[in-house]
Design a protein around this motif. Structure first.
Motif, PDB file in Angstrom:
ATOM      1  N   VAL A 128       0.836  -1.207   0.000  1.00  0.00           N
ATOM      2  CA  VAL A 128       0.000   0.000   0.000  1.00  0.00           C
ATOM      3  C   VAL A 128       0.867   1.252   0.000  1.00  0.00           C
ATOM      4  O   VAL A 128       0.604   2.215  -0.737  1.00  0.00           O
ATOM      5  CB  VAL A 128      -0.953  -0.018   1.215  1.00  0.00           C
ATOM      6  CG1 VAL A 128      -1.662   1.327   1.364  1.00  0.00           C
ATOM      7  CG2 VAL A 128      -1.978  -1.131   1.057  1.00  0.00           C
ATOM      8  N   MET A 129       1.919   1.268   0.817  1.00  0.00           N
ATOM      9  CA  MET A 129       2.815   2.423   0.829  1.00  0.00           C
ATOM     10  C   MET A 129       3.502   2.613  -0.517  1.00  0.00           C
ATOM     11  O   MET A 129       3.665   3.744  -0.998  1.00  0.00           O
ATOM     12  CB  MET A 129       3.843   2.265   1.951  1.00  0.00           C
ATOM     13  CG  MET A 129       3.271   2.454   3.337  1.00  0.00           C
ATOM     14  SD  MET A 129       4.531   2.491   4.634  1.00  0.00           S
ATOM     15  CE  MET A 129       5.001   0.750   4.669  1.00  0.00           C
ATOM     16  N   ALA A 130       3.884   1.510  -1.151  1.00  0.00           N
ATOM     17  CA  ALA A 130       4.529   1.602  -2.465  1.00  0.00           C
ATOM     18  C   ALA A 130       3.557   2.160  -3.507  1.00  0.00           C
ATOM     19  O   ALA A 130       3.947   2.985  -4.350  1.00  0.00           O
ATOM     20  CB  ALA A 130       5.037   0.224  -2.888  1.00  0.00           C
ATOM     21  N   LEU A 131       2.298   1.733  -3.455  1.00  0.00           N
ATOM     22  CA  LEU A 131       1.310   2.265  -4.391  1.00  0.00           C
ATOM     23  C   LEU A 131       1.107   3.758  -4.191  1.00  0.00           C
ATOM     24  O   LEU A 131       1.000   4.519  -5.162  1.00  0.00           O
ATOM     25  CB  LEU A 131      -0.018   1.527  -4.221  1.00  0.00           C
ATOM     26  CG  LEU A 131      -0.072   0.089  -4.750  1.00  0.00           C
ATOM     27  CD1 LEU A 131      -1.409  -0.562  -4.400  1.00  0.00           C
ATOM     28  CD2 LEU A 131       0.134   0.075  -6.256  1.00  0.00           C
ATOM     29  N   CYS A 132       1.054   4.194  -2.937  1.00  0.00           N
ATOM     30  CA  CYS A 132       0.876   5.628  -2.658  1.00  0.00           C
ATOM     31  C   CYS A 132       2.054   6.440  -3.192  1.00  0.00           C
ATOM     32  O   CYS A 132       1.869   7.546  -3.714  1.00  0.00           O
ATOM     33  CB  CYS A 132       0.720   5.849  -1.158  1.00  0.00           C
ATOM     34  SG  CYS A 132      -0.813   5.199  -0.464  1.00  0.00           S
ATOM     35  N   LEU A 133       3.247   5.889  -3.082  1.00  0.00           N
ATOM     36  CA  LEU A 133       4.433   6.616  -3.539  1.00  0.00           C
ATOM     37  C   LEU A 133       4.557   6.609  -5.059  1.00  0.00           C
ATOM     38  O   LEU A 133       4.922   7.618  -5.668  1.00  0.00           O
ATOM     39  CB  LEU A 133       5.687   6.009  -2.916  1.00  0.00           C
ATOM     40  CG  LEU A 133       5.859   6.202  -1.401  1.00  0.00           C
ATOM     41  CD1 LEU A 133       7.058   5.423  -0.914  1.00  0.00           C
ATOM     42  CD2 LEU A 133       6.004   7.669  -1.057  1.00  0.00           C
ATOM     43  N   LEU A 134       4.234   5.484  -5.685  1.00  0.00           N
ATOM     44  CA  LEU A 134       4.452   5.354  -7.115  1.00  0.00           C
ATOM     45  C   LEU A 134       3.357   6.022  -7.945  1.00  0.00           C
ATOM     46  O   LEU A 134       3.644   6.699  -8.938  1.00  0.00           O
ATOM     47  CB  LEU A 134       4.558   3.873  -7.499  1.00  0.00           C
ATOM     48  CG  LEU A 134       5.773   3.129  -6.934  1.00  0.00           C
ATOM     49  CD1 LEU A 134       5.711   1.653  -7.278  1.00  0.00           C
ATOM     50  CD2 LEU A 134       7.068   3.740  -7.461  1.00  0.00           C
ATOM     51  N   GLY A 173      -4.205   7.815  -2.441  1.00  0.00           N
ATOM     52  CA  GLY A 173      -3.923   7.983  -1.023  1.00  0.00           C
ATOM     53  C   GLY A 173      -5.173   7.895  -0.164  1.00  0.00           C
ATOM     54  O   GLY A 173      -5.166   7.260   0.904  1.00  0.00           O
ATOM     55  N   LEU A 174      -6.266   8.504  -0.620  1.00  0.00           N
ATOM     56  CA  LEU A 174      -7.514   8.445   0.139  1.00  0.00           C
ATOM     57  C   LEU A 174      -8.080   7.035   0.171  1.00  0.00           C
ATOM     58  O   LEU A 174      -8.559   6.572   1.214  1.00  0.00           O
ATOM     59  CB  LEU A 174      -8.534   9.405  -0.476  1.00  0.00           C
ATOM     60  CG  LEU A 174      -8.211  10.904  -0.344  1.00  0.00           C
ATOM     61  CD1 LEU A 174      -9.254  11.735  -1.073  1.00  0.00           C
ATOM     62  CD2 LEU A 174      -8.140  11.312   1.124  1.00  0.00           C
ATOM     63  N   MET A 175      -8.031   6.335  -0.965  1.00  0.00           N
ATOM     64  CA  MET A 175      -8.516   4.951  -0.996  1.00  0.00           C
ATOM     65  C   MET A 175      -7.664   4.052  -0.103  1.00  0.00           C
ATOM     66  O   MET A 175      -8.181   3.154   0.564  1.00  0.00           O
ATOM     67  CB  MET A 175      -8.517   4.441  -2.433  1.00  0.00           C
ATOM     68  CG  MET A 175      -9.567   5.078  -3.329  1.00  0.00           C
ATOM     69  SD  MET A 175      -9.470   4.499  -5.035  1.00  0.00           S
ATOM     70  CE  MET A 175      -9.790   2.751  -4.824  1.00  0.00           C
ATOM     71  N   ALA A 176      -6.356   4.301  -0.077  1.00  0.00           N
ATOM     72  CA  ALA A 176      -5.487   3.518   0.800  1.00  0.00           C
ATOM     73  C   ALA A 176      -5.820   3.755   2.265  1.00  0.00           C
ATOM     74  O   ALA A 176      -5.887   2.806   3.060  1.00  0.00           O
ATOM     75  CB  ALA A 176      -4.024   3.866   0.524  1.00  0.00           C
ATOM     76  N   ALA A 177      -6.043   5.011   2.629  1.00  0.00           N
ATOM     77  CA  ALA A 177      -6.389   5.323   4.020  1.00  0.00           C
ATOM     78  C   ALA A 177      -7.717   4.680   4.413  1.00  0.00           C
ATOM     79  O   ALA A 177      -7.840   4.091   5.499  1.00  0.00           O
ATOM     80  CB  ALA A 177      -6.448   6.837   4.211  1.00  0.00           C
ATOM     81  N   ARG A 188      -0.871  11.294  -0.165  1.00  0.00           N
ATOM     82  CA  ARG A 188       0.108  10.212  -0.285  1.00  0.00           C
ATOM     83  C   ARG A 188       0.680   9.851   1.086  1.00  0.00           C
ATOM     84  O   ARG A 188       0.794   8.668   1.434  1.00  0.00           O
ATOM     85  CB  ARG A 188       1.223  10.637  -1.227  1.00  0.00           C
ATOM     86  CG  ARG A 188       2.258   9.555  -1.477  1.00  0.00           C
ATOM     87  CD  ARG A 188       3.172   9.917  -2.622  1.00  0.00           C
ATOM     88  NE  ARG A 188       3.889  11.164  -2.387  1.00  0.00           N
ATOM     89  CZ  ARG A 188       4.787  11.665  -3.228  1.00  0.00           C
ATOM     90  NH1 ARG A 188       5.046  11.056  -4.361  1.00  0.00           N
ATOM     91  NH2 ARG A 188       5.406  12.798  -2.947  1.00  0.00           N
ATOM     92  N   ALA A 189       1.020  10.854   1.875  1.00  0.00           N
ATOM     93  CA  ALA A 189       1.544  10.598   3.218  1.00  0.00           C
ATOM     94  C   ALA A 189       0.477  10.008   4.124  1.00  0.00           C
ATOM     95  O   ALA A 189       0.773   9.133   4.960  1.00  0.00           O
ATOM     96  CB  ALA A 189       2.093  11.890   3.815  1.00  0.00           C
ATOM     97  N   LEU A 190      -0.777  10.445   3.966  1.00  0.00           N
ATOM     98  CA  LEU A 190      -1.851   9.916   4.808  1.00  0.00           C
ATOM     99  C   LEU A 190      -2.111   8.448   4.510  1.00  0.00           C
ATOM    100  O   LEU A 190      -2.333   7.648   5.418  1.00  0.00           O
ATOM    101  CB  LEU A 190      -3.127  10.732   4.590  1.00  0.00           C
ATOM    102  CG  LEU A 190      -4.284  10.439   5.540  1.00  0.00           C
ATOM    103  CD1 LEU A 190      -3.904  10.811   6.966  1.00  0.00           C
ATOM    104  CD2 LEU A 190      -5.537  11.202   5.106  1.00  0.00           C
ATOM    105  N   GLY A 191      -2.071   8.072   3.230  1.00  0.00           N
ATOM    106  CA  GLY A 191      -2.236   6.665   2.883  1.00  0.00           C
ATOM    107  C   GLY A 191      -1.121   5.805   3.447  1.00  0.00           C
ATOM    108  O   GLY A 191      -1.364   4.713   3.975  1.00  0.00           O
ATOM    109  N   GLY A 192       0.124   6.294   3.356  1.00  0.00           N
ATOM    110  CA  GLY A 192       1.242   5.557   3.935  1.00  0.00           C
ATOM    111  C   GLY A 192       1.148   5.465   5.445  1.00  0.00           C
ATOM    112  O   GLY A 192       1.457   4.421   6.036  1.00  0.00           O
ATOM    113  N   ALA A 193       0.717   6.551   6.084  1.00  0.00           N
ATOM    114  CA  ALA A 193       0.563   6.531   7.543  1.00  0.00           C
ATOM    115  C   ALA A 193      -0.529   5.555   7.968  1.00  0.00           C
ATOM    116  O   ALA A 193      -0.384   4.854   8.979  1.00  0.00           O
ATOM    117  CB  ALA A 193       0.240   7.939   8.045  1.00  0.00           C
ATOM    118  N   ALA A 194      -1.620   5.492   7.207  1.00  0.00           N
ATOM    119  CA  ALA A 194      -2.693   4.546   7.531  1.00  0.00           C
ATOM    120  C   ALA A 194      -2.194   3.114   7.420  1.00  0.00           C
ATOM    121  O   ALA A 194      -2.546   2.254   8.238  1.00  0.00           O
ATOM    122  CB  ALA A 194      -3.884   4.770   6.605  1.00  0.00           C
TER     123      ALA A 194
END
Length: 204
Positions: free
Chosen positions: A51-57, A64-68, A142-148
């Motif tokens: 998930v973090m890789a998807l947010c970054l790439l 990012g919102l969908m990841a969170a 992007r940071a919020l998705g990675g943090a989640a």
């Protein structure tokens, strides 16, 4: 009556300190009691890292919102982490992110910006433009998705399980020992802060 009053005054700060100490160990308690505890920690770590890789790439606000939202749903409805716990942690991180990206979204200077919108405050101009707002939104989501994703991993996987996964990956033993000591030292340091605060309250 006087003795009982003194006992109450000395007992209350200690009780408050114990409550705060329990709050500091919140992550460990939920990680050990999560319904997903028996799931292979390597799978949970792979999910979080993916998930973090998807947010970054992909670098899109929607990702990012969908990841969170996805990590929130898995943590709360699959691992049975209380909604308020995950939401409070994520909202605190979101507030920090908003403050961090405010400098990107808003410009401050003595001259109005060539593009976008501006507001005059005496001799200063506060402004923004669509490019800055888009960049700030991308960074924040992007940071919020990675943090989640990291919150999901931390609240559903105890440290001992994470260390086991890292041993499988053949990471150096010295590095793993240092990580364990540093993690435990955080709780020791916070417990010391609680005792210091309790001592200060007892003097009042």
């Amino acid at each position: 009556g006087v003795r009982r009053g003194r006992a109450d005054r000395t007992r209350l700060p200690g009780t408050d300190g114990r409550k705060r100490n329990k709050e500091m160990e919140l992550v460990d308690r939920y990680a050990y009691s999560a319904k997903s505890r028996m799931v292979d920690p390597a799978h949970k770590m792979a999910l979080a890292v993916s998930v973090m890789a998807l947010c970054l790439l992909l670098n899109k606000p929607a990702v990012g919102l969908m990841a969170a939202l996805g990590m929130w749903g898995l943590a709360c409805f699959w691992a049975a982490i209380p909604i308020r716990v995950f939401a409070s942690v994520l909202l605190a991180e979101a507030a920090f992110l908003l403050m961090a990206v405010a400098g990107i979204a808003i410009s401050l200077g003595t001259y109005p910006a060539a593009e976008g919108w501006g507001l005059s405050l005496g001799s200063w101009w506060v402004g923004t433009n669509p490019v800055s707002l888009t960049l700030a939104a991308r960074l924040a989501t992007r940071a919020l998705g990675g943090a989640a994703a990291m919150n999901f991993l931390a609240l559903t996987t105890p440290l001992v399980d994470l260390m086991e996964v890292m041993r499988r990956l053949r990471l150096p033993v010295l590095l793993l020992d240092l990580m364990t000591v540093l993690y435990r030292f955080i709780f020791t340091l916070m417990a010391c802060l609680v005792r210091i605060h309790t001592a200060q309250e007892s003097r009042l």
